[in-house]
Design a protein around this motif. Sequence first.
Motif, PDB file in Angstrom:
ATOM      1  N   MET A  12       0.804  -1.003  -0.012  1.00  0.00           N
ATOM      2  CA  MET A  12      -0.122   0.087   0.060  1.00  0.00           C
ATOM      3  C   MET A  12       0.811   1.231  -0.063  1.00  0.00           C
ATOM      4  N   PRO A  13       0.356   2.429  -0.592  1.00  0.00           N
ATOM      5  CA  PRO A  13       1.160   3.621  -0.481  1.00  0.00           C
ATOM      6  C   PRO A  13       1.416   4.319   0.768  1.00  0.00           C
ATOM      7  N   HIS A  14       0.563   3.919   1.688  1.00  0.00           N
ATOM      8  CA  HIS A  14       0.723   4.742   3.191  1.00  0.00           C
ATOM      9  C   HIS A  14       2.223   4.361   3.600  1.00  0.00           C
ATOM     10  N   GLN A  15       2.887   5.682   4.276  1.00  0.00           N
ATOM     11  CA  GLN A  15       3.886   5.159   5.074  1.00  0.00           C
ATOM     12  C   GLN A  15       3.889   5.905   6.392  1.00  0.00           C
ATOM     13  N   ARG A  16       4.484   5.264   7.189  1.00  0.00           N
ATOM     14  CA  ARG A  16       4.327   5.718   8.628  1.00  0.00           C
ATOM     15  C   ARG A  16       4.768   7.363   8.907  1.00  0.00           C
ATOM     16  N   PRO A  17       4.005   7.753   9.579  1.00  0.00           N
ATOM     17  CA  PRO A  17       2.939   7.433  10.608  1.00  0.00           C
ATOM     18  C   PRO A  17       1.702   7.356  10.115  1.00  0.00           C
ATOM     19  N   MET A  18       1.325   7.494   8.832  1.00  0.00           N
ATOM     20  CA  MET A  18      -0.143   7.138   8.389  1.00  0.00           C
ATOM     21  C   MET A  18      -0.382   5.734   8.114  1.00  0.00           C
ATOM     22  N   ARG A  19       0.563   5.055   8.033  1.00  0.00           N
ATOM     23  CA  ARG A  19       0.268   3.459   7.598  1.00  0.00           C
ATOM     24  C   ARG A  19       0.150   2.941   8.902  1.00  0.00           C
ATOM     25  N   LEU A  20      -1.350   2.520   9.095  1.00  0.00           N
ATOM     26  CA  LEU A  20      -1.507   1.697  10.378  1.00  0.00           C
ATOM     27  C   LEU A  20      -1.502   0.485  10.450  1.00  0.00           C
ATOM     28  N   ILE A  21      -1.722  -0.337   9.310  1.00  0.00           N
ATOM     29  CA  ILE A  21      -1.790  -1.540   9.060  1.00  0.00           C
ATOM     30  C   ILE A  21      -0.302  -2.181   8.998  1.00  0.00           C
ATOM     31  N   ASP A  22      -0.075  -3.252   9.600  1.00  0.00           N
ATOM     32  CA  ASP A  22       1.306  -3.990   9.767  1.00  0.00           C
ATOM     33  C   ASP A  22       1.342  -5.123   8.864  1.00  0.00           C
ATOM     34  N   THR A  23       0.558  -6.007   8.920  1.00  0.00           N
ATOM     35  CA  THR A  23       0.781  -7.356   7.957  1.00  0.00           C
ATOM     36  C   THR A  23      -0.566  -7.600   7.386  1.00  0.00           C
ATOM     37  N   VAL A  24      -0.602  -8.483   6.309  1.00  0.00           N
ATOM     38  CA  VAL A  24      -1.873  -9.066   5.842  1.00  0.00           C
ATOM     39  C   VAL A  24      -1.652 -10.460   6.248  1.00  0.00           C
ATOM     40  N   LEU A  25      -2.973 -11.030   6.987  1.00  0.00           N
ATOM     41  CA  LEU A  25      -2.628 -12.168   7.400  1.00  0.00           C
ATOM     42  C   LEU A  25      -3.497 -13.060   6.596  1.00  0.00           C
ATOM     43  N   SER A  26      -4.588 -12.932   5.936  1.00  0.00           N
ATOM     44  CA  SER A  26      -5.138 -13.807   4.840  1.00  0.00           C
ATOM     45  C   SER A  26      -5.713 -12.963   3.638  1.00  0.00           C
ATOM     46  N   VAL A  27      -5.915 -13.644   2.665  1.00  0.00           N
ATOM     47  CA  VAL A  27      -6.470 -13.080   1.271  1.00  0.00           C
ATOM     48  C   VAL A  27      -7.153 -14.473   0.705  1.00  0.00           C
ATOM     49  N   GLU A  28      -8.434 -14.048   0.374  1.00  0.00           N
ATOM     50  CA  GLU A  28      -9.490 -15.080  -0.174  1.00  0.00           C
ATOM     51  C   GLU A  28      -9.652 -14.599  -1.780  1.00  0.00           C
ATOM     52  N   PRO A  29      -9.993 -15.572  -2.589  1.00  0.00           N
ATOM     53  CA  PRO A  29     -10.291 -15.325  -3.909  1.00  0.00           C
ATOM     54  C   PRO A  29     -11.397 -14.422  -3.976  1.00  0.00           C
ATOM     55  N   ASP A  30     -12.429 -14.058  -3.344  1.00  0.00           N
ATOM     56  CA  ASP A  30     -13.440 -12.999  -3.231  1.00  0.00           C
ATOM     57  C   ASP A  30     -12.895 -11.709  -2.976  1.00  0.00           C
ATOM     58  N   GLY A  31     -11.822 -11.665  -2.802  1.00  0.00           N
ATOM     59  CA  GLY A  31     -11.233 -10.325  -2.208  1.00  0.00           C
ATOM     60  C   GLY A  31     -11.342 -10.026  -0.728  1.00  0.00           C
ATOM     61  N   SER A  32     -12.061 -10.930   0.003  1.00  0.00           N
ATOM     62  CA  SER A  32     -11.750 -10.569   1.545  1.00  0.00           C
ATOM     63  C   SER A  32     -10.555 -10.956   1.931  1.00  0.00           C
ATOM     64  N   GLY A  33     -10.254 -10.593   3.178  1.00  0.00           N
ATOM     65  CA  GLY A  33      -9.185 -10.844   3.883  1.00  0.00           C
ATOM     66  C   GLY A  33      -9.160 -10.236   5.346  1.00  0.00           C
ATOM     67  N   THR A  34      -8.080 -10.790   5.898  1.00  0.00           N
ATOM     68  CA  THR A  34      -7.562  -9.937   7.182  1.00  0.00           C
ATOM     69  C   THR A  34      -6.409  -9.516   7.222  1.00  0.00           C
TER      70      THR A  34
END
Length: 156
Positions: A12-34
């Motif tokens: 993602m284009p966000h950099q700290r301090p605006m990037r709040l998400i650390d890690t993608v844990l899961s991605v599903e074929p329908d575009g959902s994820g955690t």
Amino acid sequence: MIQLPHSAADLMPHQRPMRLIDTVLSVEPDGSGTAETVIRADNIFLDRDGALLPEAVVELMAQAFAAVSGSIDLQAGRPGRTGYLVGVKKVSFPGPEANQPGVLVGDRLTVGVRPTGEFAGFVIIDAEVRRHDDLLAQGELKIWIASDGDEQGGPA
């Protein structure tokens, strides 16, 4: 093929301090994820008592969608697309204190996102934020995904 979990920093284009998400844990074929984040003391969305502001929860949801979408784009071998949060609907905080997620420094949060509709470059997503098994917030967001050349003029 990318391995999960995967750092959100290159999704993602966000950099700290605006990037709040650390890690993608899961991605599903329908575009959902955690995705996941740990609230740090230098988080710009903390109030003077060290609690995460409720507004930050919406940003967490939008950034989780950006990170999951970035993972899908990377997996497909295409450049990441630019998205803009353009609408927020039905955000609620089902915890004991209304409109207060009760998130403090050190809390580890997971953010689940699931696309529920797409039309003319707009994507509707359902999102939820959890601390362990506790549901802290849920809501519906509208994201506009810019196509090539759209970023100068915005949505029609």
